[in-house]
Design a protein around this motif. Structure first.
Motif, PDB file in Angstrom:
ATOM      1  N   GLU A   1     -15.311 -79.768 -12.120  1.00  0.00           N
ATOM      2  CA  GLU A   1     -14.020 -80.224 -12.708  1.00  0.00           C
ATOM      3  C   GLU A   1     -13.861 -79.613 -13.997  1.00  0.00           C
ATOM      4  OE1 GLU A   1     -14.992 -82.361  -9.127  1.00  0.00           O
ATOM      5  OE2 GLU A   1     -15.940 -82.407 -11.054  1.00  0.00           O
ATOM      6  N   ALA A   2     -14.747 -79.914 -15.092  1.00  0.00           N
ATOM      7  CA  ALA A   2     -14.731 -79.116 -16.267  1.00  0.00           C
ATOM      8  C   ALA A   2     -14.648 -77.567 -16.279  1.00  0.00           C
ATOM      9  CB  ALA A   2     -16.176 -79.580 -17.154  1.00  0.00           C
ATOM     10  N   PHE A   3     -15.259 -77.038 -15.372  1.00  0.00           N
ATOM     11  CA  PHE A   3     -15.090 -75.773 -15.240  1.00  0.00           C
ATOM     12  C   PHE A   3     -13.959 -75.169 -14.777  1.00  0.00           C
ATOM     13  CE2 PHE A   3     -15.422 -71.901 -12.420  1.00  0.00           C
ATOM     14  CZ  PHE A   3     -15.606 -71.038 -13.044  1.00  0.00           C
ATOM     15  N   LEU A   4     -13.552 -75.680 -14.059  1.00  0.00           N
ATOM     16  CA  LEU A   4     -11.882 -75.508 -13.423  1.00  0.00           C
ATOM     17  C   LEU A   4     -10.956 -76.052 -14.810  1.00  0.00           C
ATOM     18  CD1 LEU A   4     -12.066 -76.741  -9.676  1.00  0.00           C
ATOM     19  CD2 LEU A   4     -11.843 -74.266 -10.490  1.00  0.00           C
ATOM     20  N   GLY A   5     -11.091 -76.732 -15.462  1.00  0.00           N
ATOM     21  CA  GLY A   5     -10.116 -77.131 -16.308  1.00  0.00           C
ATOM     22  C   GLY A   5     -10.379 -75.968 -17.551  1.00  0.00           C
ATOM     23  N   ALA A   6     -11.367 -75.461 -17.727  1.00  0.00           N
ATOM     24  CA  ALA A   6     -11.522 -74.385 -18.701  1.00  0.00           C
ATOM     25  C   ALA A   6     -10.811 -73.003 -18.350  1.00  0.00           C
ATOM     26  CB  ALA A   6     -12.952 -74.001 -18.987  1.00  0.00           C
ATOM     27  N   LEU A   7     -11.047 -73.065 -16.756  1.00  0.00           N
ATOM     28  CA  LEU A   7     -10.294 -71.897 -16.240  1.00  0.00           C
ATOM     29  C   LEU A   7      -8.731 -72.021 -16.187  1.00  0.00           C
ATOM     30  CD1 LEU A   7     -10.303 -69.003 -14.583  1.00  0.00           C
ATOM     31  CD2 LEU A   7     -10.720 -70.676 -12.417  1.00  0.00           C
TER      32      LEU A   7
ATOM     33  N   GLY B   1     -12.343 -67.446 -26.796  1.00  0.00           N
ATOM     34  CA  GLY B   1     -12.665 -67.610 -25.556  1.00  0.00           C
ATOM     35  C   GLY B   1     -12.471 -69.282 -25.196  1.00  0.00           C
ATOM     36  N   PHE B   2     -13.002 -69.679 -24.174  1.00  0.00           N
ATOM     37  CA  PHE B   2     -12.871 -71.049 -23.562  1.00  0.00           C
ATOM     38  C   PHE B   2     -14.243 -71.437 -23.168  1.00  0.00           C
ATOM     39  CE2 PHE B   2      -8.773 -68.667 -23.077  1.00  0.00           C
ATOM     40  CZ  PHE B   2      -7.955 -69.640 -23.457  1.00  0.00           C
ATOM     41  N   LYS B   3     -14.256 -72.772 -23.502  1.00  0.00           N
ATOM     42  CA  LYS B   3     -15.548 -73.527 -23.210  1.00  0.00           C
ATOM     43  C   LYS B   3     -15.525 -74.936 -22.256  1.00  0.00           C
ATOM     44  CE  LYS B   3     -17.182 -73.562 -27.800  1.00  0.00           C
ATOM     45  NZ  LYS B   3     -18.080 -73.467 -29.251  1.00  0.00           N
ATOM     46  N   PHE B   4     -16.379 -75.199 -21.495  1.00  0.00           N
ATOM     47  CA  PHE B   4     -16.510 -76.387 -20.886  1.00  0.00           C
ATOM     48  C   PHE B   4     -17.736 -77.109 -21.536  1.00  0.00           C
ATOM     49  CE2 PHE B   4     -18.117 -73.210 -17.996  1.00  0.00           C
ATOM     50  CZ  PHE B   4     -19.256 -74.169 -17.410  1.00  0.00           C
ATOM     51  N   TYR B   5     -17.841 -78.518 -21.591  1.00  0.00           N
ATOM     52  CA  TYR B   5     -18.772 -79.362 -22.151  1.00  0.00           C
ATOM     53  C   TYR B   5     -19.724 -80.123 -21.120  1.00  0.00           C
ATOM     54  CZ  TYR B   5     -16.224 -77.494 -26.124  1.00  0.00           C
ATOM     55  OH  TYR B   5     -15.398 -76.647 -27.033  1.00  0.00           O
TER      56      TYR B   5
ATOM     57  N   GLY C   1     -25.511 -70.687 -13.227  1.00  0.00           N
ATOM     58  CA  GLY C   1     -24.564 -71.627 -12.991  1.00  0.00           C
ATOM     59  C   GLY C   1     -23.722 -70.762 -11.766  1.00  0.00           C
ATOM     60  N   ILE C   2     -24.390 -70.258 -11.005  1.00  0.00           N
ATOM     61  CA  ILE C   2     -23.889 -69.340  -9.939  1.00  0.00           C
ATOM     62  C   ILE C   2     -23.311 -70.335  -8.746  1.00  0.00           C
ATOM     63  CG2 ILE C   2     -23.862 -67.579  -8.097  1.00  0.00           C
ATOM     64  CD1 ILE C   2     -24.025 -66.654 -11.026  1.00  0.00           C
ATOM     65  N   ASP C   3     -24.348 -71.362  -8.761  1.00  0.00           N
ATOM     66  CA  ASP C   3     -23.897 -72.419  -7.594  1.00  0.00           C
ATOM     67  C   ASP C   3     -22.785 -73.276  -8.036  1.00  0.00           C
ATOM     68  OD1 ASP C   3     -25.565 -73.090  -9.688  1.00  0.00           O
ATOM     69  OD2 ASP C   3     -25.720 -75.193  -8.733  1.00  0.00           O
ATOM     70  N   LEU C   4     -22.273 -73.326  -9.397  1.00  0.00           N
ATOM     71  CA  LEU C   4     -21.008 -73.971  -9.910  1.00  0.00           C
ATOM     72  C   LEU C   4     -19.888 -73.020  -9.308  1.00  0.00           C
ATOM     73  CD1 LEU C   4     -19.927 -76.356 -11.381  1.00  0.00           C
ATOM     74  CD2 LEU C   4     -20.340 -74.971 -13.442  1.00  0.00           C
ATOM     75  N   ILE C   5     -20.079 -71.864  -9.749  1.00  0.00           N
ATOM     76  CA  ILE C   5     -18.805 -70.889  -9.282  1.00  0.00           C
ATOM     77  C   ILE C   5     -18.658 -71.021  -7.680  1.00  0.00           C
ATOM     78  CG2 ILE C   5     -18.041 -68.587  -9.036  1.00  0.00           C
ATOM     79  CD1 ILE C   5     -19.779 -67.930 -11.732  1.00  0.00           C
ATOM     80  N   LEU C   6     -19.526 -71.030  -7.063  1.00  0.00           N
ATOM     81  CA  LEU C   6     -19.642 -71.545  -5.632  1.00  0.00           C
ATOM     82  C   LEU C   6     -18.870 -72.570  -5.232  1.00  0.00           C
ATOM     83  CD1 LEU C   6     -22.940 -69.811  -4.442  1.00  0.00           C
ATOM     84  CD2 LEU C   6     -20.630 -68.899  -3.596  1.00  0.00           C
ATOM     85  N   ASP C   7     -19.247 -73.577  -5.942  1.00  0.00           N
ATOM     86  CA  ASP C   7     -18.845 -75.019  -5.633  1.00  0.00           C
ATOM     87  C   ASP C   7     -17.235 -75.128  -5.827  1.00  0.00           C
ATOM     88  OD1 ASP C   7     -18.821 -77.768  -4.796  1.00  0.00           O
ATOM     89  OD2 ASP C   7     -19.209 -78.282  -7.004  1.00  0.00           O
ATOM     90  N   ALA C   8     -16.852 -74.180  -7.126  1.00  0.00           N
ATOM     91  CA  ALA C   8     -15.375 -74.260  -7.512  1.00  0.00           C
ATOM     92  C   ALA C   8     -14.425 -73.083  -6.915  1.00  0.00           C
ATOM     93  CB  ALA C   8     -15.390 -74.081  -8.893  1.00  0.00           C
ATOM     94  N   LEU C   9     -15.174 -72.211  -6.131  1.00  0.00           N
ATOM     95  CA  LEU C   9     -14.643 -70.916  -5.654  1.00  0.00           C
ATOM     96  C   LEU C   9     -13.259 -71.216  -4.739  1.00  0.00           C
ATOM     97  CD1 LEU C   9     -16.146 -67.826  -5.048  1.00  0.00           C
ATOM     98  CD2 LEU C   9     -14.405 -68.474  -3.260  1.00  0.00           C
ATOM     99  N   ASP C  10     -13.141 -72.046  -3.841  1.00  0.00           N
ATOM    100  CA  ASP C  10     -11.919 -72.378  -3.125  1.00  0.00           C
ATOM    101  C   ASP C  10     -10.731 -72.762  -3.891  1.00  0.00           C
ATOM    102  OD1 ASP C  10     -13.330 -71.543  -0.806  1.00  0.00           O
ATOM    103  OD2 ASP C  10     -13.863 -73.679  -0.187  1.00  0.00           O
TER     104      ASP C  10
END
Length: 486
Positions: free
Chosen positions: A436-442, A427-431, A316-325
């Motif tokens: 958007e789901a990843f950023l919600g957990a963050l 911890g925290f999970k996203f489903y 999921g590294i691409d997901l982190i990159l997509d959310a990084l900004d």
């Protein structure tokens, strides 16, 4: 009489390692041995072991192993170094005296991988006969040893000494199956019925892992959730139909971690020790790692998120990159450690240039730095698309670093979502695997972080979780005993 278990694997620390299999193949036997089992480990002999010739002794030479029309002669060695259980090696330099285990860095998979691991699998029987030690359980790991189940089913069980031996195949990652052209079936020495849709035939190819699934007495995976996921097409990689047929033989057992090596109260890699009762050393660890990575003084009070991973699509590294900004708008710092896909590496370096005050990327494998990041971070990011077990989320919790994970495989089994269960969450999970789901957990994690007392309780719950191999070993022993009764 103690249970007798032979672990057969292609890698184990400290002898050879490419992934989590090596950790399991070393740590689980140790935990089983501590609980009274007579457990032994069998591996190929790699150059990394041969260089330490003072620590191994030969126990048998010129043992004939038939592979197709050939008969190869192998030698067996035993480890003399510190170990709570015996470790044996099969020497065949033609196959295993190579700098890499399975893949040439430029040419891809070794063309003789089928011959290499057929020879290894067929040597299991020869080793046991030479030692005059017959296990109760052959515990086979991944495709490299999976054919051992077929040999027990079609050949070895007709030897009276082997008639009661039971086979357990552990699948560490179903994506890696050991696929070879149909012509390679002749190398196995198995009867023709083994090359069938019920056996190791797979869309016109030989599938070594499928042979193990078809002919093992029981099958395990490295987490309960993953055992359910591989029954479905999305993560079944073409084997979900066979796995559903063998569902009654399938069990998921969550891996453990080495709680001695990953222990913040005595970790030699970190600048200050701490535990769940006294977390003050963790602040020191954060300060030191931020300074070492060159984060500016102005951002060092921000929450530190870290990634320690292979830098590949699965993780999921691409997901982190997509959310990084968007992450940077939340005023967090991010440190990434790992190597992998060159394209993802380039994108991470570009992100570092774009956010030079808040992002640091270290493209390396660095065990000591991994420990320091786990100790110094506030939040660990693990947005894997699939994760059979995962270990870093467990390491993180040991160090009071709160994981944010995708709800898949062992991540789902080991992390309790603090949003859904505030009193027991660790911890925290996203489903959904979306930005958007990843950023919600963050954001949920950062909200908890701002309440220092709430965050401390969350850290303490995480640090008190039992992810030791002792827990997993007890479950395996119960499985072994059930196999011998059934």
């Amino acid at each position: 009489m103690p249970l007798k278990i032979l672990f057969c694997a292609s890698e184990a620390t400290p002898f050879a390692k490419t992934g989590g299999l090596a950790d399991v193949a070393a740590s689980l036997p140790e935990a089983l041995s501590a609980q009274g089992c007579d457990v032994r480990l069998f591996l190929p002999l790699y150059p990394s072991v041969e260089r330490n010739t003072q620590t191994i002794k030969v126990v048998a030479e010129w043992i004939p192993i038939p592979v197709g029309v050939h008969t190869y002669h192998v030698h067996f060695w035993q480890w003399l170094g510190p170990s709570s259980y015996p470790v044996y090696f099969m020497e065949k330099d033609e196959f295993f005296h190579r700098p890499h285990l399975y893949v040439h860095p430029l040419r891809g998979d070794y063309e003789d991988n089928a011959e290499r691991f057929i020879t290894f699998s067929r040597s299991i029987y020869a080793l046991c006969k030479h030692l005059d030690w017959i296990p109760d359980i052959l515990h086979l790991h991944d495709w490299q040893a999976a054919c051992g189940a077929a040999y027990q089913h079609f050949h070895w069980r007709y030897d009276a000494a082997f008639s009661r031996v039971r086979t357990l195949l552990t699948i560490h990652n179903l994506a890696h199956q050991g696929l070879f052209p149909e012509a390679y079936f002749g190398l196995t020495g198995l009867p023709s019925q083994a090359y069938s849709i019920e056996g190791m035939e797979f869309f016109g190819q030989c599938n070594f892992l499928k042979a193990g699934i078809a002919y093992s007495d029981r099958i395990s995976t490295v987490s309960p959730r993953y055992a359910r996921e591989i029954l479905e097409p999305k993560q079944g990689f073409g084997l979900d139909g066979l796995l559903r047929r063998r569902q009654d033989a399938l069990i998921g057992i969550l891996n453990g971690i080495d709680t001695t090596r990953w222990n913040p109260s005595q970790d030699p890699h970190i600048p200050a020790f701490f535990d769940a009762e006294n977390l003050s050393g963790k602040g020191v660890c954060k300060e030191k790692v931020l300074k070492a990575l060159g984060f500016p003084e102005a951002v060092r009070q921000s929450p530190l998120c870290v990634v320690v991973s292979r830098l590949v699509h699965q993780k999921g590294i691409d997901l982190i990159l997509d959310a990084l900004d968007d992450m940077m708008e939340l005023s967090v710092c991010l440190a990434v450690l790992g190597t992998g896909d060159p394209h993802l590496e380039r994108l991470l370096l570009q992100a570092q240039s774009r956010h030079s005050d808040r992002v640091r990327v270290v493209l390396a494998f660095d065990e000591a730095l991994a420990h320091r990041l786990e100790a110094g971070a506030d939040i660990f990011l693990m947005p894997s698309r699939y994760e059979p077990c995962g270990l870093n989320q467990m390491y993180s919790m040991r160090y009071g670093t709160i994981p944010i994970v995708a709800a898949t495989g062992g991540l789902d089994d080991s992390v309790e979502d603090a949003v859904q269960n505030p009193e027991k969450g660790n911890g925290f999970k996203f489903y959904e695997h979306t930005k958007e789901a990843f950023l919600g957990a963050l954001k949920a994690a950062l909200e908890a972080y701002r309440d220092s007392e709430k965050w401390r309780r969350l850290q303490q719950r995480a640090m008190r979780e039992d992810f030791s191999w002792d827990r997993a070993a007890r479950t395996y022993i119960a499985l072994y005993e059930a196999m011998l009764v059934g």
